[in-house]
Design a protein around this motif. Sequence first.
Motif, PDB file in Angstrom:
ATOM      1  N   MET A   1       0.831  -1.207   0.000  1.00 57.14           N
ATOM      2  CA  MET A   1       0.000   0.000   0.000  1.00 57.14           C
ATOM      3  C   MET A   1       0.868   1.261   0.000  1.00 57.14           C
ATOM      4  SD  MET A   1      -3.167  -0.838  -0.138  1.00 57.14           S
ATOM      5  CE  MET A   1      -4.296   0.286   0.669  1.00 57.14           C
ATOM      6  N   ASP A   2       1.889   1.281   0.872  1.00 53.00           N
ATOM      7  CA  ASP A   2       2.748   2.475   0.952  1.00 53.00           C
ATOM      8  C   ASP A   2       3.431   2.729  -0.381  1.00 53.00           C
ATOM      9  OD1 ASP A   2       1.972   2.695   3.560  1.00 53.00           O
ATOM     10  OD2 ASP A   2       3.919   2.210   4.436  1.00 53.00           O
ATOM     11  N   ALA A   3       3.885   1.658  -1.033  1.00 55.79           N
ATOM     12  CA  ALA A   3       4.608   1.832  -2.299  1.00 55.79           C
ATOM     13  C   ALA A   3       3.688   2.435  -3.365  1.00 55.79           C
ATOM     14  CB  ALA A   3       5.183   0.502  -2.774  1.00 55.79           C
ATOM     15  N   TYR A   4       2.494   1.885  -3.533  1.00 56.37           N
ATOM     16  CA  TYR A   4       1.580   2.426  -4.559  1.00 56.37           C
ATOM     17  C   TYR A   4       1.120   3.837  -4.182  1.00 56.37           C
ATOM     18  CZ  TYR A   4       1.154  -1.588  -7.679  1.00 56.37           C
ATOM     19  OH  TYR A   4       1.416  -2.563  -8.619  1.00 56.37           O
TER      20      TYR A   4
ATOM     21  N   ASP B   1      10.991  -7.468  -6.990  1.00 53.34           N
ATOM     22  CA  ASP B   1      10.726  -6.072  -6.657  1.00 53.34           C
ATOM     23  C   ASP B   1      10.174  -5.386  -7.905  1.00 53.34           C
ATOM     24  OD1 ASP B   1      13.004  -5.470  -8.215  1.00 53.34           O
ATOM     25  OD2 ASP B   1      14.302  -5.298  -6.464  1.00 53.34           O
ATOM     26  N   VAL B   2       9.463  -4.295  -7.691  1.00 53.90           N
ATOM     27  CA  VAL B   2       9.020  -3.470  -8.820  1.00 53.90           C
ATOM     28  C   VAL B   2       9.382  -2.019  -8.509  1.00 53.90           C
ATOM     29  CG1 VAL B   2       7.102  -5.009  -9.472  1.00 53.90           C
ATOM     30  CG2 VAL B   2       6.645  -3.055  -7.992  1.00 53.90           C
ATOM     31  N   HIS B   3       9.543  -1.243  -9.580  1.00 49.20           N
ATOM     32  CA  HIS B   3       9.893   0.177  -9.426  1.00 49.20           C
ATOM     33  C   HIS B   3       8.904   1.041 -10.186  1.00 49.20           C
ATOM     34  CE1 HIS B   3      13.669  -1.754  -8.265  1.00 49.20           C
ATOM     35  NE2 HIS B   3      13.809  -0.688  -7.495  1.00 49.20           N
ATOM     36  N   PHE B   4       8.735   2.233  -9.666  1.00 46.81           N
ATOM     37  CA  PHE B   4       7.855   3.224 -10.290  1.00 46.81           C
ATOM     38  C   PHE B   4       8.769   4.370 -10.722  1.00 46.81           C
ATOM     39  CE2 PHE B   4       5.520   0.794  -7.198  1.00 46.81           C
ATOM     40  CZ  PHE B   4       4.272   0.576  -7.757  1.00 46.81           C
TER      41      PHE B   4
ATOM     42  N   ILE C   1       9.921   5.248  -6.618  1.00 46.36           N
ATOM     43  CA  ILE C   1       9.476   4.405  -5.497  1.00 46.36           C
ATOM     44  C   ILE C   1       9.756   2.943  -5.830  1.00 46.36           C
ATOM     45  CG2 ILE C   1       7.467   3.707  -4.105  1.00 46.36           C
ATOM     46  CD1 ILE C   1       8.283   6.665  -3.708  1.00 46.36           C
ATOM     47  N   GLU C   2      10.122   2.189  -4.774  1.00 46.41           N
ATOM     48  CA  GLU C   2      10.378   0.750  -4.931  1.00 46.41           C
ATOM     49  C   GLU C   2       9.405  -0.034  -4.052  1.00 46.41           C
ATOM     50  OE1 GLU C   2      14.402  -1.726  -4.841  1.00 46.41           O
ATOM     51  OE2 GLU C   2      13.674  -1.324  -2.816  1.00 46.41           O
TER      52      GLU C   2
END
Length: 384
Positions: free
Chosen positions: A56-59, A294-297, A309-310
């Motif tokens: 949630m924090d990442a999105y 992991d995913v990155h924005f 953001i990661e």
Amino acid sequence: MAGRSNGASPMAPSSSAEAAANGGGGVDKGVDFANYFCTYAFLYHQKEMLSDRVRMDAYFNSVFQNKHHFQNKVVLDVGTGSGILAIWSAQAGARKVYAVEATKMADHARRLVEANGVADVVEVLEASIEDVDLPEKVDVIISEWMGYFLLRESMFDSVICARDRWLKPTGVMYPSHARMWIAPIRSGLGDQKMNDFESAMNDWRSFVAETDANYGVNMNVLTKAYKEENRKYYLKTSLWNNLHPNQIVGTPAIVKEIDCLTATIEEIREVTSNFSLNINVDRTRLSGFAGWFDVHFRGSLQNPATSEIELNTAPSAEDYTHWGQQVFLLHPPPRVNEGDAVIVSFSMRRSTENHRLMDVEFTCELQQSTGKRLPPVTSKFSIE
Ligand SMILES: C[S@@+](CC[C@H](N)C(=O)[O-])C[C@H]1O[C@@H](n2cnc3c(N)ncnc32)[C@H](O)[C@@H]1O
């Protein structure tokens, strides 16, 4: 349905969209719905995802720390579920958000959108993304599509399909990049699973003896099949676990990198990688491997994020996610020492029975720090 008022409507899928949804293989949509989508129609399942603070924090941060990507823009939320990402996109200033959800969760999403005062911006469409028809192209595609070890569920196929049909050439993907990681681990789970397997076989042997004694039928001819069934269940199926970082006994390796703006289904249908893992713990056992992602924005090259953001699902002492890590246990676990290297040939393919599940294979060769090389051993697993 509210979605039809401005021209957005579900329609019969084009053959290319359907092929994309199927990952190119002939998937029965009814079976897929019963096996896969049905769980997403339950609020308890959506709540589990909505309670994952790391996710949630990442999105949340990716949207609100990069409002320039959303302000006055058109957004497509692929698989909106409860509608959370669509609501955030609207709150960040989007002009229009198409929130597409295949299940009846769409009804709940619509209510949540109304209750949070963004119904003038967010349009919830109950449809498969592959079937939906939008009246315009979009500036942003946002989606939470990641399954265990990134690719389980094969939902990224649907995001690729949406991107190819609806994203403007200047558009951005949220998230923009993804990576799969593998590390060597130690764990007590190996002994536990071997004990469970042996108990199951002891129980079977008593059952065979009792059935023969009590009912005059000898079941022993089925022992081999029962053993195989249980071996697959206890020893050859990956396990969900949230590991502690001190269980990692060597350097992790990246086995796949995905650029969400350019990736093709062909590129993700099968993941293969050859790599070497350096053991950095002395006198331990190599219980097996852990896989995570992991995913990155980052936005795009032309339109980068101001704040990158990661979202990381690696073993962590502080945080854990509902994805955890996938654990692949070796039986028997070899002894390893600091300075040894494990040379791995890895592959992950979609299961032929269910394209949303994965078959994984590790071929490992242990190269000891003394220079001695042990013969390669192949282990196969299912991610169920
Ligand atoms: C992992 S959940 C994420 C839900 C929500 N976006 C969130 O972040 O909390 C994925 C959602 O996508 C939906 N979904 C998966 N594939 C889809 C498709 N092809 N078309 C429409 N919805 C889909 C599922 O039913 C599920 O509700």
